[in-house]
Every structure is written in C-alpha cells, then in structure tokens.
Design an enzyme around this catalytic site. Sequence first.
Site, PDB file in Angstrom:
ATOM      1  N   LYS A  33     -12.141  -3.678  18.378  1.00 40.53           N
ATOM      2  CA  LYS A  33     -10.482  -4.053  18.641  1.00 40.53           C
ATOM      3  C   LYS A  33      -9.725  -3.391  20.360  1.00 40.53           C
ATOM      4  CE  LYS A  33      -9.092  -2.701  13.901  1.00 40.53           C
ATOM      5  NZ  LYS A  33      -7.508  -3.428  12.969  1.00 40.53           N
ATOM      6  N   LYS A  38     -13.965   0.717  15.414  1.00 39.04           N
ATOM      7  CA  LYS A  38     -12.510   0.207  15.529  1.00 39.04           C
ATOM      8  C   LYS A  38     -12.139   0.498  16.901  1.00 39.04           C
ATOM      9  CE  LYS A  38     -11.361   0.232  11.263  1.00 39.04           C
ATOM     10  NZ  LYS A  38     -10.468   1.420  10.100  1.00 39.04           N
ATOM     11  N   ASP A  46      -4.479  -6.278   5.221  1.00 40.07           N
ATOM     12  CA  ASP A  46      -5.927  -6.494   5.772  1.00 40.07           C
ATOM     13  C   ASP A  46      -5.878  -8.285   5.004  1.00 40.07           C
ATOM     14  OD1 ASP A  46      -6.720  -4.929   7.366  1.00 40.07           O
ATOM     15  OD2 ASP A  46      -7.285  -3.563   5.277  1.00 40.07           O
ATOM     16  N   LYS A  83       7.759 -17.976 -10.493  1.00 45.38           N
ATOM     17  CA  LYS A  83       7.091 -16.709 -10.611  1.00 45.38           C
ATOM     18  C   LYS A  83       5.822 -17.515 -11.262  1.00 45.38           C
ATOM     19  CE  LYS A  83       7.792 -12.877 -13.835  1.00 45.38           C
ATOM     20  NZ  LYS A  83       8.167 -12.277 -14.870  1.00 45.38           N
ATOM     21  N   ILE A  94      -2.795  -7.329  14.414  1.00 42.77           N
ATOM     22  CA  ILE A  94      -1.896  -7.348  15.343  1.00 42.77           C
ATOM     23  C   ILE A  94      -2.035  -6.399  16.885  1.00 42.77           C
ATOM     24  CG2 ILE A  94       0.404  -6.618  15.790  1.00 42.77           C
ATOM     25  CD1 ILE A  94       0.905  -6.223  12.703  1.00 42.77           C
ATOM     26  N   ASN A 150       0.573  -0.799   0.103  1.00 38.23           N
ATOM     27  CA  ASN A 150      -0.007  -0.085   0.199  1.00 38.23           C
ATOM     28  C   ASN A 150       1.156   1.085  -0.360  1.00 38.23           C
ATOM     29  OD1 ASN A 150       0.537   0.951   2.577  1.00 38.23           O
ATOM     30  ND2 ASN A 150      -0.717  -1.588   3.346  1.00 38.23           N
TER      31      ASN A 150
END
Length: 393
Positions: free
Chosen positions: A336, A332, A274, A284, A302, A205
């Site tokens: 979490k 969240k 995620d 490959k 985590i 990302n």
Amino acid sequence: MKRVLLGISGGIAAYKSAELVRLLRKNDYEVRVVMTHAATQFITPLTLQALSGHAVHTQLLDANEENAMGHINLARWADLFLIAPASANCMAKLSLGLADDLLSTLYLAAECPVYIAPAMNQAMWNKPVTQENLNRLKQHKVNVIGPEAGSQACGEVGYGRMTEPSDVLAQLKTLNAPQLLLNKKILISAGPTREALDPVRYITNRSSGKMGYALAQQAQLLGAEVTLVSGPVQLTAPNNTHILHVESAAEMYAVILQQVAGQDIFISAAAVADYTPDNVQTEKIKKQGNNTQLSLCKTQDIVASVANLTNKPFTVGFAAETHNLEQYALDKLQRKNLDMIAANWVGHAEGGFDSAYNALQVYWQNGQKTFTMTDKTQLASQLLTLIAERLDA
Ligand code: C5P
C-alpha cells in the site's frame, strides 16, 4: 509521572478537590495537598490524606511539617502547582504577593507553572477588584481554568462555579502536553463502515472507533489541527475536532480524498469494508428458500489511494490480524506504499476491536516498535509521539 502540588483554599467547592485528587492519581499524577485554614472548615485534611496517600500540609510555621518536607522543598518538588478552588481572597493575596500562610507562600516559592480554578459567588467574581486581580494573575503567567456559569451553592446563577474536576484534568493535560504536532494538520479515519444491502440491512464489522477517536483527542493535545472522518459509532467527538460523519466505504473514500490536500499526516484507523454489495436493492429483499447468496465487489482502498498521491501526507495504516501478524503487516506496508503500519491482534480474549485496551506492533521502512497492552488513550499518545519522531526523521 508528573508531580502536582494541589492547593485548596476556603470555599464550598473544596468538596470537588477530593474528586480532583482521585482523578489526578488515576491518571498517574503524584499529588501532595496543601490546604488553607478556611479550606479545612469545608473538607477534612484526613479525606485528602487518604486520597492523595500523603499527609496534608496546612501550617507554614510548623516544625513537624517542616521536618517532613519544608515549604521550599515542597515548591521545588512540584512539576505544577494547581490551586482549586481558588477563592476570591486567595486570588487577591496571590495577585499582591502576600505570603501569610502556607499556600500563598508556596505560590511565591514555586518556579513551576501555576494553574488556578477560581470558585466564588457570582457577584464576588464580577466585582471589578476581583477582575483586576484575575488580570494581574494572568499577567504573572498564572493559567486560569474556569470558572463556569450555572447555579451556585448560594442559590444564585452566574459565573463562579468551579470547573468540574474531569474538565480541570483535561485542561491541565492540554496546557501541559508537549506540542509535538504543533501546526501540523492531521486527518484521521475511525470506526466501521456500513455497506447497505437494502433499505433496512447492512454489512458492518466490530470496530468501535475508540482507537481513531483516541488518536484525534491526543493529536489535539499535541497541538495538531485535527479532521476526523468517522463511520457510525457511539462516541462523542473530542472538542475542537472538525468531524465529518460517513456511512459507507465509498462515502469515506470520497470525503477523505476531498480532505487530504494540505494534510501533513493521514492515519487510517477505520475498519473499512473490503467488499460491498454489488447493488443496493431499493426495496427490502424478501425471504426466499433455505439458502441465499450475496454478490459483493471490492471497495476502493482508501489508504493505498492516499499513499499513492503525488503530494501524499505521512500515511499510517492499521492492520488487524488473527494470525501471521508481522508478515501481513509488512506486506501491507509495502503493497500500500505506507510510511508506517500499526498492527494488532484481533479475535483474542484481550484488546483489539471494541475494547478500551490494545497493544500494537508498529513497522516502518527499516524499523519497528512494540507498544504493550494499555488503554487506547495512552496508546494513541505513544503512537503519535512515534509518528512525530518519524516525521522529523
Ligand atoms: O488490507 P486491510 O484491510 O487489512 O488493511 C487495513 C488498512 O487499510 C487500514 O488502515 C484500513 O483503514 C485501510 N483500508 C482502506 N480502505 C479499504 C480497506 C482498508 O483504507 N477499502
């Protein structure tokens, strides 16, 4: 804003003081400059006046200067007195309490912390009398920055180079930061993760790691002992940080769960994938047909795992959102089991991923705070101050 009285004594390193003034002002310090007569032979007061935005003080017994701001007032005005460069002669005078010019008189009058950045020829630095003067100044609570070793203007090599202005500034900040996190152990994750598809490809990302690295650097300034777990980024770790490099979400999970015992704070600034490929192909993957599909499975969360440990540290998550920021962030925080969540908008023109700037909306149980758009260093310091407050509460 801190007020710095910058004393410049006579030496070739006086040219570095111009850059020092520029950097101090860029970092929101207000600067007034005082120069010895010898310093004015190396760099003009006009240069320092232009850079500091104020007339430079050079004379002890000058009616005009005393009218503008008398020397006692100048000493009182300062939050800190930095003498850079401090020549051998200047150090000798200060160590004996001689006050035969404006700079040395200000030293005697100053009640604020004093810092010196010595600069001189290596033989002069090594001379026993200079070392005695240095030790005496240290006993008098003068903070000494440098000097550094290296090649000198006189062609010799050894200790005596003035510390570079950016390092002088960094040390000033370290020595002056309120020790809000003294003796605290803090674990920080930063950067993206890389999820391998095959030996040459991966999914990642846009995270640059800047926020996590800024947090590590600022936590250190506040006195914390920092462990930084970093995904692949193009950044250098701050000094004195225990840094552990990882690639995938699974590696980050393993390292963080191994490091978390005994930590007081965990800040999960990393943009952890995620989902990760079901299987990493050992060879490959070959091109085939017009369409292809990737099969992905969920990574372990985590921050949620840390937040559910019995002896959990104060746990802070990040939420990067493109919409419904508050709702997703609060969700969240609960789901979490976090102590705090710092939410920011991503995918907009300014701030967020890959930018040096960001704004944060921070939530905790029964509280919230907004940090408006600023550079990530400043933002990290604000967030850590809030964490220190919440930790005390
Ligand atoms: O659920 P979401 O990924 O938006 O949550 C972001 C927060 O969760 C961040 O603090 C991120 O570091 C953390 N996270 C994690 N492990 C994952 C995914 C996200 O710790 N697998």
